[in-house]
Design an enzyme around this catalytic site. Structure first.
Site, PDB file in Angstrom:
ATOM      1  N   ASP A   1      37.390  25.178  13.681  1.00  0.00           N
ATOM      2  CA  ASP A   1      38.047  25.636  14.907  1.00  0.00           C
ATOM      3  C   ASP A   1      38.437  27.109  14.866  1.00  0.00           C
ATOM      4  O   ASP A   1      38.450  27.776  15.901  1.00  0.00           O
ATOM      5  CB  ASP A   1      39.249  24.756  15.256  1.00  0.00           C
ATOM      6  CG  ASP A   1      40.270  24.641  14.138  1.00  0.00           C
ATOM      7  OD1 ASP A   1      40.072  25.239  13.055  1.00  0.00           O
ATOM      8  OD2 ASP A   1      41.292  23.954  14.347  1.00  0.00           O
TER       9      ASP A   1
ATOM     10  N   ASP B   1      50.435  26.136   7.292  1.00  0.00           N
ATOM     11  CA  ASP B   1      50.243  24.703   6.988  1.00  0.00           C
ATOM     12  C   ASP B   1      50.436  24.358   5.522  1.00  0.00           C
ATOM     13  O   ASP B   1      51.012  23.321   5.199  1.00  0.00           O
ATOM     14  CB  ASP B   1      48.865  24.197   7.431  1.00  0.00           C
ATOM     15  CG  ASP B   1      48.685  24.211   8.933  1.00  0.00           C
ATOM     16  OD1 ASP B   1      49.686  24.045   9.648  1.00  0.00           O
ATOM     17  OD2 ASP B   1      47.550  24.404   9.394  1.00  0.00           O
TER      18      ASP B   1
END
Length: 736
Positions: free
Chosen positions: A78, A461
């Protein structure tokens, strides 16, 4: 070849006195670039470029193996570009490291298609809505992704490789009977067709579908190979990301796209995710109640329910083949190319026990979907393949699952953190190996190099790492706090550090152990440490100010004179009383240990918020001003000199000085003499060398995050990216 030394004379002092307003008139990854002449696309010095080894870390939205050439597969992500699998090396090769800063959005791949007869021919639909004005392109390669032709299609349609439904597909397809014919389902503008291998595109007006309520549009186009008899496929299926009253979600054409009709009997309360022909006259479709991979913000697409259906193409009959007792959303689907009755499907947005974590389930059928085996529940083993941070992380957002056509015992599955592969899905337990060598897709948010100590990073993350060597997987910070937006090192005590996310973590032993600050006003944002480590400044995310602590985060007081959003205070590397910040076109400074700030000089607005305080040099500051160039101060920001040779600077950093040099090496991402890239100066900015080449641009440093030189090895430099992890360059003769 060095830049003309007249650059020294051109570095005319442009002094910015106190608050005065001043106007300024794809290759394989590690590739050695040769010396280039001025104006050429190469560097001025021979450098090798590669990625700092972290291992995966981002959402791989699909893996697509070639059915015409064994061992060839491609993956799309992505925000991290596309990759080609090399079975002989068991490694992924990045394909888009050549993208320039005005093409950063091309790292978001919304669809990928392989010519079914030639694995060397691959097509990518590239673009991210919030980068480069949504610029969108078809990237076409005829040599396995080593080089690409770029066809800008922004005027006709735009895509969003990091949008909802990005794991659905594929919305780009090559006609199996006519390889120069391509179909593309757009997000807002309907179905398009090309008859010249992607050079030009025309809207297929027979399909009256354009935008959908969720702004995802057409998610898949499938030309049926069984209908291609010596020419283009006559039968097409098109999946649309909508359900209920919004309209049909599956269409069929039997005349090569001259007309379309909704497929009767298709589920009306679910959206198609992916589909596959089984070679025996059926189309198998996975469904979910949303575009995915997670629930949408509106609440209209909860992404918590789904099914698997088989459609008989000849008669139009539908059969529900959902694994018995399962109502979870489904996404990935693949058919064994040697056995039309052998299927594999995956759930998505499902969090059930999976080893030491929770994630999706994978099912295999040997009878065309009449019965299924849950291969995770039957017996699950995960091989981290040497990636230490994977502990406690599962296969999740499994949007794509594929049999390996060259060995159907083997299965690929994509995940929100990378790619997994099992050599034998029928084994009990099946071992799923984290297969991410060469595939780096983290979002780096901070980096520091310290003399005599490991490199330290902050990552979106996945916390960040201590990196003993860039070619070896790092050691993740522990305890983990997830996305880490801020990182600071005390200038005179480099073992004292702070990292910031939803918590503030502190260490005094170089990161061997971390402790949480007792209190915090706001989360994330940026953090600074005084040079002696005694003072902490915190500028929280979505806050209009900053806070100060003198007791390790037990208590906080507001900082006076430091107002605005996205503040980034930085400590002087020597004087523990001094901090700086660049905001609103002002250089602000504190001389009372961060208690208060006051303006010292005016600077052009719009530069990088990350200014650099040079190690061991009180008051020595560098500010990357983007379109206004690069400015340098030797008096703590009271006055600045503009480096005239640098016309644009997105990021600046420093590293170990060259042998015999008195001043640290400088590194920038910017433009010197009209050449954009990573440049190095060994003489305080008087002269510059470009040290990257056009094959290694990585889309730039991602909003000017960082360019950092290594403090232990001269010439080694690190750069952030928008989603391709941390990249680094080293002089060609430097050992790793």
């Amino acid at each position: 070849m060095k830049l003309n030394r007249l650059a020294t004379a051109l570095a005319v002092a442009l002094t910015l006195t106190s608050c005065a307003m001043v106007r300024h008139d794809a290759a394989s990854g590690a590739v050695m670039a040769g010396v280039a002449t001025p104006g050429a696309s190469g560097p001025d010095a021979a450098y090798v470029w590669d990625s700092v080894a972290i291992g995966g870390g981002g959402f791989v939205t699909a893996v697509i193996p070639s059915r015409s050439e064994p061992g060839v597969a491609y993956a799309r992500t992505d925000v991290g570009g596309a990759y080609r699998w090399d079975a002989s090396q068991r490694r992924w090769h990045p394909l888009l490291d050549w993208v320039s800063e005005d093409q950063t959005g091309y790292l978001g791949i919304d669809a990928l298609a392989i010519d079914p007869h030639d694995a060397a021919k691959v097509y990518l639909l590239a673009g991210i809505a919030y980068l480069n004005g949504g610029r969108t392109a078809i990237l076409r390669s005829t040599d396995y992704g080593k080089t690409f032709a770029t066809i800008d299609v922004s005027a006709q349609f735009k895509t969003h490789g990091n949008g909802m439904g990005r794991q659905d597909g594929e919305r780009l397809a090559v006609d199996p009977g006519a390889p120069r014919v391509l179909y593309l389902g757009s997000r807002r503008d309907g179905l398009f067709k090309s008859t010249d291998a992607g050079d030009t595109w025309n809207r297929v007006t027979a399909l009256d579908v354009s935008a959908t309520p969720n702004d995802v549009g057409i998610v898949m186009v499938l030309p049926d190979p069984a209908s291609a008899n010596g020419g283009p496929a006559r039968r097409l299926f098109v999946g649309v990301s909508r359900f209920g009253s919004a309209g049909p979600s599956l269409y069929r054409s039997d005349d090569g796209g001259a007309s379309f009709a909704p497929v009767k009997g298709a589920p009306t309360d679910l959206m198609p995710q992916r589909a596959a022909f089984d070679g025996a006259g059926n189309l198998v479709v996975t469904y979910a109640n949303g575009a995915g991979p997670h629930p949408d913000r509106s609440g209209r697409e909860p992404m918590d329910r789904g099914q698997v259906w088989k459609y008989r193409i000849a008669g139009g009959a539908w059969t529900d083949i959902t694994p018995r007792g399962w109502t979870r959303p489904f996404a990935g689907i693949s058919v064994d190319p040697r056995d039309p009755r052998r299927l594999v499907v995956s759930t998505i947005n499902t969090y059930l026990p999976q080893g030491d974590a929770k994630g999706d389930r994978i099912f295999v059928s040997r009878d065309g979907g009449a019965s299924w085996t849950d291969v995770v529940a039957r017996g699950f083993a995960r091989d981290a393949a040497g990636v230490p941070w994977l502990k406690g992380h599962a296969i999740h957002w499994a949007g794509s699952v594929e049999f390996d056509p060259s060995d159907p015992r083997a299965v690929w599955v994509t995940s929100g953190n990378g790619v997994f592969r099992t050599a034998d899905i029928d084994a009990s337990p099946a071992t799923w190996t984290f297969t991410v060598d060469g595939l780096e897709e983290t979002v780096p948010l901070g980096l520091a190099s310290r003399e005599g100590r490991p490199l330290v990073s902050a990552i979106g993350d996945y916390d960040g790492f201590l990196h003993d060597e860039p070619a070896r997987h790092g050691r993740i910070h522990d305890p983990q706090i997830g996305t880490t937006t801020g990182l600071a090192v005390a200038g005179s005590r480099p073992d004292t550090m702070a990292r910031l996310g939803d918590k503030l973590m502190l260490t005094s032993d170089g990161g061997a152990s971390w402790r949480a600050a007792p209190a915090l006003n706001g989360k994330r944002g940026q953090v600074a440490l005084s040079s002696d480590g005694a003072v902490i400044l915190h500028a929280p995310e979505r806050s209009n100010g900053a806070w100060r602590s003198l007791d390790g985060g037990a208590s906080w007081t507001p900082v006076a004179g430091l107002a605005g959003e996205r503040l980034r205070p930085v400590a002087d590397a020597v004087d523990a009383r001094v901090f700086y910040a660049y905001a609103g076109g002002k250089l602000l400074a504190s001389s009372d240990g961060g208690a208060s700030f006051a303006p010292r000089a005016s600077l052009p607005v719009g530069g990088s918020s990350l200014l650099r305080a040079m190690p061991g040099r009180a008051g020595d500051l560098w500010v990357a001003l983007k379109g206004a160039g690069l400015a340098h101060s030797l008096d703590g920001g009271a006055s600045f000199t503009r480096i005239a040779a640098v016309s644009d600077c997105g990021a600046v950093g420093y590293g170990k000085a060259a042998p015999g040099a008195a001043y640290p090496a400088l590194y920038i991402w910017g433009t010197v003499a009209g050449r954009r890239g990573v440049h190095r100066s060994l003489d305080g900015g008087a002269t510059w060398l470009r040290i990257n080449d056009d094959a290694h641009q990585y889309g730039g440093p991602g909003d000017g995050q960082f360019v950092v030189g290594d403090m232990n090895r001269f010439g080694v430099v690190y750069m952030s990216t928008a989603g391709r992890g941390i990249v680094y360059g080293k002089p060609a003769a430097t050992p790793n």
